[in-house]
Write a protein that holds these residues in place. Structure first.
Motif, PDB file in Angstrom:
ATOM      1  N   PHE A  59       1.140  -1.256   0.069  1.00 18.41           N
ATOM      2  CA  PHE A  59       0.120  -0.006  -0.189  1.00 18.41           C
ATOM      3  C   PHE A  59       0.981   1.291  -0.294  1.00 18.41           C
ATOM      4  O   PHE A  59       0.490   2.462   0.626  1.00 18.41           O
ATOM      5  CB  PHE A  59      -0.897   0.020   1.209  1.00 18.41           C
ATOM      6  N   GLU A  60       1.867   1.311  -1.105  1.00 22.13           N
ATOM      7  CA  GLU A  60       2.685   2.355  -0.341  1.00 22.13           C
ATOM      8  C   GLU A  60       1.962   3.274  -0.993  1.00 22.13           C
ATOM      9  O   GLU A  60       1.412   3.040  -2.535  1.00 22.13           O
ATOM     10  CB  GLU A  60       4.009   1.972  -1.707  1.00 22.13           C
ATOM     11  N   GLY A  61       2.485   4.852  -0.675  1.00 20.81           N
ATOM     12  CA  GLY A  61       1.186   5.940  -1.473  1.00 20.81           C
ATOM     13  C   GLY A  61      -0.074   5.863  -1.241  1.00 20.81           C
ATOM     14  O   GLY A  61      -0.975   7.180  -1.507  1.00 20.81           O
ATOM     15  N   PHE A  62      -0.110   5.387   0.243  1.00 23.56           N
ATOM     16  CA  PHE A  62      -1.629   4.929   0.979  1.00 23.56           C
ATOM     17  C   PHE A  62      -1.788   5.414   2.196  1.00 23.56           C
ATOM     18  O   PHE A  62      -0.316   4.559   3.175  1.00 23.56           O
ATOM     19  CB  PHE A  62      -2.580   3.904   0.191  1.00 23.56           C
ATOM     20  N   ASP A  63      -2.547   5.728   2.961  1.00 26.04           N
ATOM     21  CA  ASP A  63      -2.709   5.615   4.707  1.00 26.04           C
ATOM     22  C   ASP A  63      -3.219   4.626   4.230  1.00 26.04           C
ATOM     23  O   ASP A  63      -4.559   4.812   4.235  1.00 26.04           O
ATOM     24  CB  ASP A  63      -2.974   6.980   5.289  1.00 26.04           C
ATOM     25  N   TYR A  87     -10.173  -9.893   3.041  1.00 22.54           N
ATOM     26  CA  TYR A  87      -9.930  -9.247   3.998  1.00 22.54           C
ATOM     27  C   TYR A  87     -10.365  -7.951   2.797  1.00 22.54           C
ATOM     28  O   TYR A  87     -10.134  -7.926   1.941  1.00 22.54           O
ATOM     29  CB  TYR A  87      -7.798  -9.651   3.574  1.00 22.54           C
ATOM     30  N   SER A  88     -10.252  -6.371   4.195  1.00 21.89           N
ATOM     31  CA  SER A  88      -9.815  -6.196   3.297  1.00 21.89           C
ATOM     32  C   SER A  88      -9.775  -4.760   4.025  1.00 21.89           C
ATOM     33  O   SER A  88      -9.172  -5.055   5.557  1.00 21.89           O
ATOM     34  CB  SER A  88     -11.855  -5.905   3.380  1.00 21.89           C
ATOM     35  N   TYR A  89      -9.091  -3.850   3.311  1.00 20.19           N
ATOM     36  CA  TYR A  89      -8.615  -2.333   3.995  1.00 20.19           C
ATOM     37  C   TYR A  89      -9.540  -0.978   3.300  1.00 20.19           C
ATOM     38  O   TYR A  89      -9.864  -0.851   2.553  1.00 20.19           O
ATOM     39  CB  TYR A  89      -7.025  -2.552   4.060  1.00 20.19           C
ATOM     40  N   ILE A  90      -9.541  -0.210   4.173  1.00 22.11           N
ATOM     41  CA  ILE A  90      -9.530   1.280   4.412  1.00 22.11           C
ATOM     42  C   ILE A  90      -8.733   1.840   3.842  1.00 22.11           C
ATOM     43  O   ILE A  90      -7.935   2.434   5.166  1.00 22.11           O
ATOM     44  CB  ILE A  90     -11.046   1.336   4.508  1.00 22.11           C
ATOM     45  N   ILE A  91      -7.772   2.528   2.820  1.00 22.22           N
ATOM     46  CA  ILE A  91      -7.201   3.411   2.807  1.00 22.22           C
ATOM     47  C   ILE A  91      -7.461   4.404   1.630  1.00 22.22           C
ATOM     48  O   ILE A  91      -8.707   4.776   1.008  1.00 22.22           O
ATOM     49  CB  ILE A  91      -6.400   2.537   1.128  1.00 22.22           C
ATOM     50  N   ARG A  92      -6.676   5.631   1.709  1.00 19.23           N
ATOM     51  CA  ARG A  92      -7.042   7.246   1.334  1.00 19.23           C
ATOM     52  C   ARG A  92      -4.639   6.972   0.280  1.00 19.23           C
ATOM     53  O   ARG A  92      -4.365   7.086   1.680  1.00 19.23           O
ATOM     54  CB  ARG A  92      -6.726   8.329   2.170  1.00 19.23           C
ATOM     55  N   PRO A  93      -5.266   8.186  -0.456  1.00 20.65           N
ATOM     56  CA  PRO A  93      -4.118   8.358  -1.050  1.00 20.65           C
ATOM     57  C   PRO A  93      -3.536   9.630  -0.510  1.00 20.65           C
ATOM     58  O   PRO A  93      -3.785  10.284   0.472  1.00 20.65           O
ATOM     59  CB  PRO A  93      -4.713   8.401  -2.687  1.00 20.65           C
ATOM     60  N   LYS A  94      -2.368   9.111  -0.599  1.00 21.10           N
ATOM     61  CA  LYS A  94      -1.533  10.396   0.111  1.00 21.10           C
ATOM     62  C   LYS A  94      -1.062  11.512  -0.972  1.00 21.10           C
ATOM     63  O   LYS A  94      -0.608  12.188  -0.330  1.00 21.10           O
ATOM     64  CB  LYS A  94       0.625   9.700   0.593  1.00 21.10           C
ATOM     65  N   LEU A  99      -1.887   6.068  -8.863  1.00 23.16           N
ATOM     66  CA  LEU A  99      -1.248   5.100  -8.104  1.00 23.16           C
ATOM     67  C   LEU A  99      -1.776   3.501  -7.890  1.00 23.16           C
ATOM     68  O   LEU A  99      -3.073   3.131  -8.641  1.00 23.16           O
ATOM     69  CB  LEU A  99      -1.841   5.685  -6.732  1.00 23.16           C
ATOM     70  N   THR A 100      -0.899   2.250  -7.562  1.00 17.61           N
ATOM     71  CA  THR A 100      -1.293   1.540  -8.673  1.00 17.61           C
ATOM     72  C   THR A 100      -0.720   0.444  -6.629  1.00 17.61           C
ATOM     73  O   THR A 100      -0.082   0.899  -5.497  1.00 17.61           O
ATOM     74  CB  THR A 100       0.002   0.552  -9.101  1.00 17.61           C
TER      75      THR A 100
END
Length: 110
Positions: A59-63, A87-94, A99-100
């Motif tokens: 998850f590079e580039g994401f929080d 498996y799930s995640y909630i992420i936010r772009p930095k 972004l990939t």
């Protein structure tokens, strides 16, 4: 009595094993475009297999705001069994831009 219980168990077990569909491991995202200060849910789902050693992407580039959240589901319809592990995640772009999210992996049935 013990023989009838054993026969019933073997019948149910064979239905579970032979009634399964093919094994898949999929990744999905809730949105392909995220507004500024928005977030996205990324889900990884293993269907019809038993998995160990799940490795999430970097998850590079994401929080990471939340996760991993885990889920398990079993469905039986007319002796056809399907299972899924999620498996799930909630992420936010930095930052803004393209972004990939790299690949995740899981070990299935050894």
């Amino acid at each position: 009595m013990k023989q009838s219980v054993l026969v019933l168990f073997l019948f149910c077990f064979s239905s579970l094993v032979f009634g399964q569909s093919s094994i898949t491991f999929d990744a999905t995202v809730s949105n392909k475009q995220v507004p500024i200060d928005g977030y996205v849910e990324v889900s990884f789902t293993l269907k019809n297999g038993v998995g160990t050693d799940f490795k999430a992407p970097d998850f590079e580039g994401f929080d990471i705001l939340s996760g991993p959240s885990k889920s398990i589901s079993t469905t039986v319809i007319n002796e056809n069994v399907s299972r899924s592990f999620g498996y799930s995640y909630i992420i936010r772009p930095k930052s803004k831009g393209n972004l990939t999210i790299k690949a995740a992996s899981i070990k299935v049935n050894n």
